[in-house]
Design a protein around this motif. Structure first.
Motif, PDB file in Angstrom:
ATOM      1  N   PRO A 113       0.835  -1.190   0.000  1.00 33.93           N
ATOM      2  CA  PRO A 113       0.000   0.000   0.000  1.00 33.93           C
ATOM      3  C   PRO A 113       0.871   1.241   0.000  1.00 33.93           C
ATOM      4  O   PRO A 113       1.935   1.276   0.562  1.00 33.93           O
ATOM      5  CB  PRO A 113      -0.788  -0.128   1.309  1.00 33.93           C
ATOM      6  CG  PRO A 113       0.019  -1.029   2.163  1.00 33.93           C
ATOM      7  CD  PRO A 113       0.783  -1.933   1.246  1.00 33.93           C
TER       8      PRO A 113
ATOM      9  N   TYR B 228      -8.972   6.460  -5.813  1.00 26.53           N
ATOM     10  CA  TYR B 228      -9.871   5.640  -5.008  1.00 26.53           C
ATOM     11  C   TYR B 228     -11.307   5.804  -5.469  1.00 26.53           C
ATOM     12  O   TYR B 228     -11.775   6.916  -5.707  1.00 26.53           O
ATOM     13  CB  TYR B 228      -9.738   6.018  -3.526  1.00 26.53           C
ATOM     14  CG  TYR B 228      -8.363   5.689  -3.005  1.00 26.53           C
ATOM     15  CD1 TYR B 228      -8.077   4.413  -2.530  1.00 26.53           C
ATOM     16  CD2 TYR B 228      -7.350   6.625  -3.041  1.00 26.53           C
ATOM     17  CE1 TYR B 228      -6.803   4.093  -2.084  1.00 26.53           C
ATOM     18  CE2 TYR B 228      -6.076   6.312  -2.599  1.00 26.53           C
ATOM     19  CZ  TYR B 228      -5.811   5.053  -2.123  1.00 26.53           C
ATOM     20  OH  TYR B 228      -4.552   4.733  -1.687  1.00 26.53           O
TER      21      TYR B 228
ATOM     22  N   GLN C  98     -14.143   2.337   1.640  1.00 26.87           N
ATOM     23  CA  GLN C  98     -13.113   1.922   2.595  1.00 26.87           C
ATOM     24  C   GLN C  98     -11.713   2.332   2.136  1.00 26.87           C
ATOM     25  O   GLN C  98     -10.905   2.803   2.935  1.00 26.87           O
ATOM     26  CB  GLN C  98     -13.170   0.410   2.833  1.00 26.87           C
ATOM     27  CG  GLN C  98     -12.279  -0.051   3.981  1.00 26.87           C
ATOM     28  CD  GLN C  98     -12.720   0.525   5.324  1.00 26.87           C
ATOM     29  OE1 GLN C  98     -13.882   0.439   5.694  1.00 26.87           O
ATOM     30  NE2 GLN C  98     -11.790   1.115   6.055  1.00 26.87           N
ATOM     31  N   GLY C  99     -11.430   2.172   0.846  1.00 29.47           N
ATOM     32  CA  GLY C  99     -10.128   2.549   0.328  1.00 29.47           C
ATOM     33  C   GLY C  99      -9.850   4.034   0.480  1.00 29.47           C
ATOM     34  O   GLY C  99      -8.758   4.445   0.889  1.00 29.47           O
TER      35      GLY C  99
ATOM     36  N   TRP D  11     -11.350   6.094   2.624  1.00 33.45           N
ATOM     37  CA  TRP D  11     -11.267   6.371   4.063  1.00 33.45           C
ATOM     38  C   TRP D  11      -9.890   5.992   4.596  1.00 33.45           C
ATOM     39  O   TRP D  11      -9.253   6.755   5.332  1.00 33.45           O
ATOM     40  CB  TRP D  11     -12.373   5.612   4.800  1.00 33.45           C
ATOM     41  CG  TRP D  11     -12.564   6.065   6.196  1.00 33.45           C
ATOM     42  CD1 TRP D  11     -13.374   7.078   6.629  1.00 33.45           C
ATOM     43  CD2 TRP D  11     -11.929   5.537   7.369  1.00 33.45           C
ATOM     44  NE1 TRP D  11     -13.271   7.204   7.995  1.00 33.45           N
ATOM     45  CE2 TRP D  11     -12.388   6.264   8.470  1.00 33.45           C
ATOM     46  CE3 TRP D  11     -11.008   4.509   7.583  1.00 33.45           C
ATOM     47  CZ2 TRP D  11     -11.967   6.004   9.765  1.00 33.45           C
ATOM     48  CZ3 TRP D  11     -10.577   4.258   8.875  1.00 33.45           C
ATOM     49  CH2 TRP D  11     -11.064   5.007   9.951  1.00 33.45           C
ATOM     50  N   ASP D  12      -9.396   4.806   4.231  1.00 32.36           N
ATOM     51  CA  ASP D  12      -8.072   4.354   4.681  1.00 32.36           C
ATOM     52  C   ASP D  12      -6.967   5.275   4.177  1.00 32.36           C
ATOM     53  O   ASP D  12      -6.027   5.602   4.913  1.00 32.36           O
ATOM     54  CB  ASP D  12      -7.796   2.928   4.215  1.00 32.36           C
ATOM     55  CG  ASP D  12      -8.644   1.880   4.928  1.00 32.36           C
ATOM     56  OD1 ASP D  12      -9.235   2.187   5.997  1.00 32.36           O
ATOM     57  OD2 ASP D  12      -8.734   0.755   4.413  1.00 32.36           O
ATOM     58  N   ALA D  13      -7.055   5.681   2.910  1.00 32.74           N
ATOM     59  CA  ALA D  13      -6.028   6.562   2.336  1.00 32.74           C
ATOM     60  C   ALA D  13      -5.988   7.900   3.061  1.00 32.74           C
ATOM     61  O   ALA D  13      -4.910   8.429   3.362  1.00 32.74           O
ATOM     62  CB  ALA D  13      -6.285   6.767   0.845  1.00 32.74           C
TER      63      ALA D  13
ATOM     64  N   THR E  44      -7.075   8.503   6.153  1.00 34.42           N
ATOM     65  CA  THR E  44      -6.668   8.270   7.539  1.00 34.42           C
ATOM     66  C   THR E  44      -5.157   8.135   7.656  1.00 34.42           C
ATOM     67  O   THR E  44      -4.562   8.576   8.641  1.00 34.42           O
ATOM     68  CB  THR E  44      -7.360   7.006   8.093  1.00 34.42           C
ATOM     69  OG1 THR E  44      -8.771   7.199   8.014  1.00 34.42           O
ATOM     70  CG2 THR E  44      -6.992   6.755   9.534  1.00 34.42           C
ATOM     71  N   SER E  45      -4.511   7.543   6.669  1.00 35.91           N
ATOM     72  CA  SER E  45      -3.065   7.317   6.743  1.00 35.91           C
ATOM     73  C   SER E  45      -2.247   8.413   6.050  1.00 35.91           C
ATOM     74  O   SER E  45      -1.019   8.355   6.055  1.00 35.91           O
ATOM     75  CB  SER E  45      -2.712   5.958   6.146  1.00 35.91           C
ATOM     76  OG  SER E  45      -3.046   5.916   4.774  1.00 35.91           O
TER      77      SER E  45
END
Length: 168
Positions: A19, A27, A31-32, A34-36, A38-39
């Protein structure tokens, strides 16, 4: 022994599964995205593809959320909260080249001290506010279109302290 062909295959495989290796990833799933976000770190840009993504998303301080174009990249917020919540930052936090459809308190909510740029965005709100701002140090709004049947009667009790905005 490791051959050139095996080395290339191994590196290519690692590139595909690690990742964050591809800074140009766009994206199109909740979820993808949101994860991107968040990180993401200050200075990062998170890209939305040619798609409609449903969910409520947070843009961290100093991060850019960017679509392909406002016609092709759509964030559809769920009811009850802002479709996109932005934490101002240094460097600027940014939302650009998107359409935001809001059924919650606001299309884009900016809260906290720091700088934010909102550019080339269409915001359609059915209730609440198009852009709600509380405490941003500098806010630049450029090429933003806000539409929807929002009236004083259906603002849904939402109120935020204002910040002076510079319209570019």
């Amino acid at each position: 022994p490791m051959t050139w062909g095996r080395t290339c295959t191994l590196l290519f495989t690692l590139f595909l599964v690690m990742p964050g290796c591809n800074p140009e990833k766009k994206y199109c799933d909740t979820q993808g995205l949101w994860d991107a976000l968040t990180s993401a770190n200050p200075g990062d840009t998170v890209l939305v593809g040619k798609c409609r993504v449903t969910g409520n998303f947070g843009v961290p301080a100093g991060v850019s959320l960017e679509g392909v174009s406002r016609e092709e990249s759509i964030i559809e917020g769920e009811s009850g909260e802002a479709a996109i919540s932005v934490i101002p930052g240094d460097p600027d936090s940014r939302v650009s080249n998107l359409t935001v459809e809001s059924y919650g308190t606001s299309g884009i909510r900016v809260q906290g001290a720091g700088d934010v740029i909102i550019e080339d965005v269409t915001i359609t709100s059915t209730v609440g506010l198009g852009i709600a701002v509380d405490g941003a140090t500098n806010l630049v709004i450029s090429g933003v279109t806000m539409t929807g049947p929002v009236t004083p009667a259906n603002v849904d009790g939402t109120s935020f302290a204002g910040t002076a905005a510079r319209l570019a």
